[in-house]
Design an enzyme around this catalytic site. Sequence first.
Site, PDB file in Angstrom:
ATOM      1  N   GLN A 280       0.836  -1.197   0.000  1.00 11.94           N
ATOM      2  CA  GLN A 280       0.000   0.000   0.000  1.00 11.94           C
ATOM      3  C   GLN A 280       0.878   1.256   0.000  1.00 11.94           C
ATOM      4  O   GLN A 280       1.854   1.338   0.739  1.00 11.94           O
ATOM      5  CB  GLN A 280      -0.913   0.016   1.225  1.00 11.94           C
ATOM      6  CG  GLN A 280      -1.984  -1.063   1.210  1.00 11.94           C
ATOM      7  CD  GLN A 280      -3.073  -0.814   0.182  1.00 11.94           C
ATOM      8  OE1 GLN A 280      -3.153   0.263  -0.431  1.00 11.94           O
ATOM      9  NE2 GLN A 280      -3.925  -1.803  -0.021  1.00 11.94           N
ATOM     10  N   TYR A 311      -7.836 -11.674  -3.408  1.00 15.03           N
ATOM     11  CA  TYR A 311      -6.893 -10.652  -3.850  1.00 15.03           C
ATOM     12  C   TYR A 311      -6.096 -10.222  -2.615  1.00 15.03           C
ATOM     13  O   TYR A 311      -5.780  -9.047  -2.427  1.00 15.03           O
ATOM     14  CB  TYR A 311      -7.582  -9.437  -4.466  1.00 15.03           C
ATOM     15  CG  TYR A 311      -8.769  -9.726  -5.344  1.00 15.03           C
ATOM     16  CD1 TYR A 311      -8.615  -9.962  -6.699  1.00 15.03           C
ATOM     17  CD2 TYR A 311     -10.056  -9.737  -4.807  1.00 15.03           C
ATOM     18  CE1 TYR A 311      -9.719 -10.218  -7.506  1.00 15.03           C
ATOM     19  CE2 TYR A 311     -11.156  -9.998  -5.597  1.00 15.03           C
ATOM     20  CZ  TYR A 311     -10.988 -10.241  -6.949  1.00 15.03           C
ATOM     21  OH  TYR A 311     -12.079 -10.495  -7.736  1.00 15.03           O
ATOM     22  N   ASP A 377     -10.176  -7.422  -1.948  1.00 10.66           N
ATOM     23  CA  ASP A 377      -9.430  -6.184  -2.211  1.00 10.66           C
ATOM     24  C   ASP A 377      -8.822  -6.270  -3.609  1.00 10.66           C
ATOM     25  O   ASP A 377      -7.606  -6.424  -3.766  1.00 10.66           O
ATOM     26  CB  ASP A 377      -8.352  -5.989  -1.147  1.00 10.66           C
ATOM     27  CG  ASP A 377      -7.609  -4.669  -1.285  1.00 10.66           C
ATOM     28  OD1 ASP A 377      -8.039  -3.823  -2.106  1.00 10.66           O
ATOM     29  OD2 ASP A 377      -6.595  -4.469  -0.588  1.00 10.66           O
ATOM     30  N   CYS A 404     -10.199   1.024  -5.102  1.00 13.69           N
ATOM     31  CA  CYS A 404      -9.440   2.270  -5.205  1.00 13.69           C
ATOM     32  C   CYS A 404      -9.780   3.039  -6.482  1.00 13.69           C
ATOM     33  O   CYS A 404      -9.068   3.969  -6.847  1.00 13.69           O
ATOM     34  CB  CYS A 404      -7.937   2.006  -5.136  1.00 13.69           C
ATOM     35  SG  CYS A 404      -7.316   0.915  -6.425  1.00 13.69           S
TER      36      CYS A 404
END
Length: 447
Positions: A280, A311, A377, A404
């Site tokens: 991240q 994921y 994710d 995102c």
Amino acid sequence: MSTTSMPPESSRDSAFEVRITAPGHLGIGIGRHDGRVVFVRDVLPGELVRVTPVDDRGSFVRARLLDIIEPSADRIPIACPAAARGAGCCDQAYVTAAASRRLKREVLADQLRRIAHLDVDASPPGPLLGDVERIDPQIPLEAVVETQWRTRMRFALDADGRLGLRVRESDTVVEGTDCAQPVAGLTDDLEAAVAAGLHSPPAGTEVVVGVGDGGRRSVVAVAPHRRAHDRRRGSARQHAQRRRAQSAAGHDRRLIAGEPTLVQTVGGRVFEVPADGFWQAHRGAPARYGQVVASFAEQAAADARVVWDLYGGVGVLGGAVLDTLTSVRSLTIADADARAIDIAAQTYAGDERVSTVAGPTVRATADLPAPDLVVADPPRSGAGSADVAAICAARPGAVIHVGCDPASFARDVGLYAAHGYRISALRAFDAFPLTHHVEAIALLTPS
């Protein structure tokens, strides 16, 4: 107020004025001129701007900014030196942090309304979506901009071997590493380190630099070895597709400085991540996302025994659930990235509750025991119809979905809804300050 460069006279001859009325996806401003929708970058709602068409589709026009006639009160001088020279790193470094978070909420809400048919402001007993939250609460709320948050950066080398950042939607390189995003020390003397450790790099070489625990830095050169770098023009999506194709073809990786892996500690667990592997971007994101996922798990699946972390990468989010729900007897971490799965297997070695699977989501979940809770994710492109269908076919009691990209996130939310899952809770984070990007985390439960 003028933009940095004066366009050709022919462009100015076709120019027109337009009032920007709303923010759009990908940081694009929206206005109307002569009954047609106009899309233009580098603008803010309320501004009167002068633009020139670059793509006229009849019902709408994509335009390029020429001048800002009436600037917004939220506009500030560009806060990133590299972006001020044309680099695509900080595409919204010209707006205050507070205004940026407000715009990101508007865009996310708009995408959910248009794509998922979900009105986040009309959900009783109150709005489903609150303000876009800061990742790092230590930054003062009144801070005009938020800088030095990124722990990993990817730089490019131009044709002469000079280090820099790419122009948005282009392979052109803007020389220099003076972006406002990296944490302190990440790019110190980076040009010298690359020059000393990398000689005659092949075309398309990139340099990945990251820091781990204790500020330890690693620098890796990544060069395609089966395919020449593609410098054709194209959209951002086309550039991303070509780079993914290059990645699939393979890369040569060369460590220039530091260690081949970076130690990252989250929730008391140590993850040894390859220096050029995924992690991240925001220094506070892994811990903060883990807290939110754990909270959602407690809220909707407190007695979960079987958990899928899809994921899942190295297993940060799955670990947060494992630490929070004492009922968990089986956690499966699945990801298509074999390197990430190897790290997860190493980190959780000895914990009989945890297993790992390398492979695409649909294939990875085919033989797994039915889950009580799923954490998903996916990458920026989202999960998509096949993966959402596979998740919902397993009938988990709750799904925690992370996204995102507002558009792909909204699409996935709509797909879940078609299978009978609705958002029970939703939070959004300013995980990428100085850019248009926003992270969203949703708790979905059967309706």
